[in-house]
Design a protein around this motif. Structure first.
Motif, PDB file in Angstrom:
ATOM      1  N   VAL A   1     -34.951  -6.205   0.820  1.00  0.00           N
ATOM      2  CA  VAL A   1     -34.745  -5.809   2.215  1.00  0.00           C
ATOM      3  C   VAL A   1     -34.470  -4.312   2.248  1.00  0.00           C
ATOM      4  CG1 VAL A   1     -33.365  -6.143   4.300  1.00  0.00           C
ATOM      5  CG2 VAL A   1     -33.734  -8.064   2.727  1.00  0.00           C
ATOM      6  N   VAL A   2     -35.244  -3.594   3.047  1.00  0.00           N
ATOM      7  CA  VAL A   2     -34.953  -2.191   3.341  1.00  0.00           C
ATOM      8  C   VAL A   2     -34.452  -2.198   4.781  1.00  0.00           C
ATOM      9  CG1 VAL A   2     -35.851   0.148   3.542  1.00  0.00           C
ATOM     10  CG2 VAL A   2     -36.748  -1.380   1.768  1.00  0.00           C
ATOM     11  N   THR A   3     -33.173  -1.920   4.955  1.00  0.00           N
ATOM     12  CA  THR A   3     -32.539  -2.100   6.252  1.00  0.00           C
ATOM     13  C   THR A   3     -31.707  -0.878   6.626  1.00  0.00           C
ATOM     14  OG1 THR A   3     -31.151  -3.602   7.563  1.00  0.00           O
ATOM     15  CG2 THR A   3     -30.501  -3.248   5.271  1.00  0.00           C
ATOM     16  N   GLY A   4     -31.409  -0.735   7.899  1.00  0.00           N
ATOM     17  CA  GLY A   4     -30.532   0.343   8.324  1.00  0.00           C
ATOM     18  C   GLY A   4     -30.772   0.775   9.750  1.00  0.00           C
ATOM     19  N   SER A   5     -30.092   1.857  10.113  1.00  0.00           N
ATOM     20  CA  SER A   5     -30.219   2.420  11.455  1.00  0.00           C
ATOM     21  C   SER A   5     -31.335   3.445  11.530  1.00  0.00           C
ATOM     22  CB  SER A   5     -28.902   3.065  11.877  1.00  0.00           C
ATOM     23  OG  SER A   5     -28.571   4.124  10.981  1.00  0.00           O
ATOM     24  N   ALA A   6     -31.940   3.771  10.386  1.00  0.00           N
ATOM     25  CA  ALA A   6     -33.059   4.716  10.361  1.00  0.00           C
ATOM     26  C   ALA A   6     -34.263   4.116  11.085  1.00  0.00           C
ATOM     27  CB  ALA A   6     -33.417   5.056   8.913  1.00  0.00           C
ATOM     28  N   SER A   7     -35.212   4.958  11.473  1.00  0.00           N
ATOM     29  CA  SER A   7     -36.404   4.505  12.179  1.00  0.00           C
ATOM     30  C   SER A   7     -37.276   3.629  11.280  1.00  0.00           C
ATOM     31  CB  SER A   7     -37.221   5.708  12.647  1.00  0.00           C
ATOM     32  OG  SER A   7     -37.758   6.378  11.506  1.00  0.00           O
ATOM     33  N   PHE A   8     -38.158   2.832  11.903  1.00  0.00           N
ATOM     34  CA  PHE A   8     -39.089   2.015  11.116  1.00  0.00           C
ATOM     35  C   PHE A   8     -39.996   2.899  10.264  1.00  0.00           C
ATOM     36  CE2 PHE A   8     -38.255  -1.812  13.729  1.00  0.00           C
ATOM     37  CZ  PHE A   8     -38.115  -2.709  12.687  1.00  0.00           C
ATOM     38  N   GLU A   9     -40.318   4.076  10.745  1.00  0.00           N
ATOM     39  CA  GLU A   9     -41.134   5.011   9.961  1.00  0.00           C
ATOM     40  C   GLU A   9     -40.412   5.382   8.667  1.00  0.00           C
ATOM     41  OE1 GLU A   9     -42.032   9.650  10.394  1.00  0.00           O
ATOM     42  OE2 GLU A   9     -42.962   8.467  12.001  1.00  0.00           O
ATOM     43  N   THR A  10     -39.123   5.669   8.760  1.00  0.00           N
ATOM     44  CA  THR A  10     -38.329   5.996   7.577  1.00  0.00           C
ATOM     45  C   THR A  10     -38.193   4.786   6.664  1.00  0.00           C
ATOM     46  OG1 THR A  10     -37.093   7.708   8.746  1.00  0.00           O
ATOM     47  CG2 THR A  10     -36.063   6.782   6.776  1.00  0.00           C
ATOM     48  N   LEU A  11     -37.925   3.618   7.252  1.00  0.00           N
ATOM     49  CA  LEU A  11     -37.809   2.403   6.437  1.00  0.00           C
ATOM     50  C   LEU A  11     -39.107   2.126   5.685  1.00  0.00           C
ATOM     51  CD1 LEU A  11     -35.846   0.038   8.876  1.00  0.00           C
ATOM     52  CD2 LEU A  11     -34.922   1.456   7.028  1.00  0.00           C
ATOM     53  N   ALA A  12     -40.241   2.358   6.326  1.00  0.00           N
ATOM     54  CA  ALA A  12     -41.545   2.155   5.670  1.00  0.00           C
ATOM     55  C   ALA A  12     -41.755   3.156   4.539  1.00  0.00           C
ATOM     56  CB  ALA A  12     -42.672   2.243   6.697  1.00  0.00           C
ATOM     57  N   ARG A  13     -41.358   4.415   4.759  1.00  0.00           N
ATOM     58  CA  ARG A  13     -41.459   5.418   3.688  1.00  0.00           C
ATOM     59  C   ARG A  13     -40.607   5.025   2.485  1.00  0.00           C
ATOM     60  NH1 ARG A  13     -40.976   9.568   7.462  1.00  0.00           N
ATOM     61  NH2 ARG A  13     -38.890  10.026   6.728  1.00  0.00           N
ATOM     62  N   VAL A  14     -39.394   4.522   2.778  1.00  0.00           N
ATOM     63  CA  VAL A  14     -38.505   4.089   1.697  1.00  0.00           C
ATOM     64  C   VAL A  14     -39.117   2.900   0.962  1.00  0.00           C
ATOM     65  CG1 VAL A  14     -36.251   3.071   1.175  1.00  0.00           C
ATOM     66  CG2 VAL A  14     -36.415   4.955   2.804  1.00  0.00           C
ATOM     67  N   ALA A  15     -39.625   1.928   1.699  1.00  0.00           N
ATOM     68  CA  ALA A  15     -40.255   0.754   1.067  1.00  0.00           C
ATOM     69  C   ALA A  15     -41.415   1.192   0.177  1.00  0.00           C
ATOM     70  CB  ALA A  15     -40.730  -0.221   2.133  1.00  0.00           C
ATOM     71  N   GLY A  16     -42.177   2.173   0.602  1.00  0.00           N
ATOM     72  CA  GLY A  16     -43.283   2.672  -0.194  1.00  0.00           C
ATOM     73  C   GLY A  16     -42.855   3.457  -1.402  1.00  0.00           C
ATOM     74  N   SER A  17     -41.610   3.946  -1.411  1.00  0.00           N
ATOM     75  CA  SER A  17     -41.134   4.751  -2.543  1.00  0.00           C
ATOM     76  C   SER A  17     -40.391   3.933  -3.594  1.00  0.00           C
ATOM     77  CB  SER A  17     -40.211   5.860  -2.023  1.00  0.00           C
ATOM     78  OG  SER A  17     -38.950   5.331  -1.649  1.00  0.00           O
ATOM     79  N   LEU A  18     -40.242   2.646  -3.352  1.00  0.00           N
ATOM     80  CA  LEU A  18     -39.472   1.804  -4.287  1.00  0.00           C
ATOM     81  C   LEU A  18     -40.197   1.655  -5.602  1.00  0.00           C
ATOM     82  CD1 LEU A  18     -38.133  -0.980  -1.912  1.00  0.00           C
ATOM     83  CD2 LEU A  18     -36.909   1.010  -2.801  1.00  0.00           C
ATOM     84  N   LYS A  19     -39.491   1.913  -6.672  1.00  0.00           N
ATOM     85  CA  LYS A  19     -40.035   1.784  -8.034  1.00  0.00           C
ATOM     86  C   LYS A  19     -39.062   1.015  -8.877  1.00  0.00           C
ATOM     87  CE  LYS A  19     -43.454   4.686  -7.199  1.00  0.00           C
ATOM     88  NZ  LYS A  19     -44.096   4.209  -6.038  1.00  0.00           N
TER      89      LYS A  19
END
Length: 170
Positions: free
Chosen positions: A152-170
Motif C-alpha cells: 500500500v502506498v498511502t498518504g495525504s499526498a496527491s495521487f500523482e505523487t503516490l503513483a510516482r512513489v509506487a513506480g519508484s519502489l525497488k
C-alpha cells in the motif's frame, strides 16, 4: 493583626509570580531557539530495510530516487505483526506518504493503514503492475497484492505523487 497577615500573603504571592515571570522571560529571550526549523525529525532506514529484507516472507520495497524535499520520518518492521513493513515520508510543504507492506489479509490491512479509505473500482498500471485506487477522508492509496503480500502506498499526498512513489519502489 489578622488583617495585616492577609495583605502580607497576597503581597508575597504577587512578588513570587513576578520573580517567576522574570525567570521565564529571561529563559525565553536568552536561550537560543530556532522556530524556522521543522519539528519533523529525519530518520535513516538502511538498517531496518536490510533487516526487513532478510526476515520478511515477501520482497520488501522502498522508494528510490525521490525528490530531495521528501524526508524519511518513520520506519519499522514488525515480524510478529504479519511482517508489517512501514516507511513514512514527509515533505517540506506538509505532504505525507507511507509505504506499507504485510502478509495480513488485504481488506483488514488496507483499512487499517489507509484509515478507512474506500476502493474506487479504478486501477492504474504502474511499471507493468495493476494498482487499485482507494480514496478516503484522511488518506488516499494505491494498493496491489502479489507474492503473498499486500503493498500500500498511502498518504495525504496527491495521487500523482503516490503513483510516482509506487513506480519508484525497488
Amino acid at each position: 493583626m489578622a488583617g495585616m497577615r492577609g495583605t502580607k500573603t497576597i503581597r508575597d504571592m504577587v512578588l513570587s509570580l513576578a520573580v517567576i515571570g522574570a525567570v521565564v522571560a529571561f529563559i525565553y529571550i536568552f536561550i537560543p531557539h530556532d522556530e524556522s526549523q521543522s519539528p519533523v525529525q529525519t530518520v535513516s532506514y538502511d538498517v531496518e530495510l536490510a533487516t526487513a529484507k532478510r526476515a520478511a516472507a515477501y520482497p520488501v520495497l522502498a522508494p528510490e530516487g525521490l525528490d530531495k524535499d521528501w524526508r524519511a520520518t518513520s520506519v519499522r518492521f514488525k515480524a510478529d505483526e504479519r511482517d508489517h513493513w512501514h516507511l513514512g515520508f514527509h515533505s517540506d510543504n506538509g505532504g505525507y506518504f507511507a509505504v506499507e507492506q504485510s502478509t495480513e489479509r488485504a481488506p483488514v490491512f488496507v483499512d487499517q493503514v489507509t484509515r478507512g479509505a474506500e476502493q474506487t473500482g479504478r486501477t492504474e498500471r504502474i511499471d507493468g503492475s495493476a494498482w487499485t485506487r482507494y480514496e478516503g477522508e484522511t488518506y488516499d492509496a494505491l494498493v496491489r497484492t502479489e507474492k503473498g503480500a499486500t503493498t500500500v502506498v498511502t498518504g495525504s499526498a496527491s495521487f500523482e505523487t503516490l503513483a510516482r512513489v509506487a513506480g519508484s519502489l525497488k
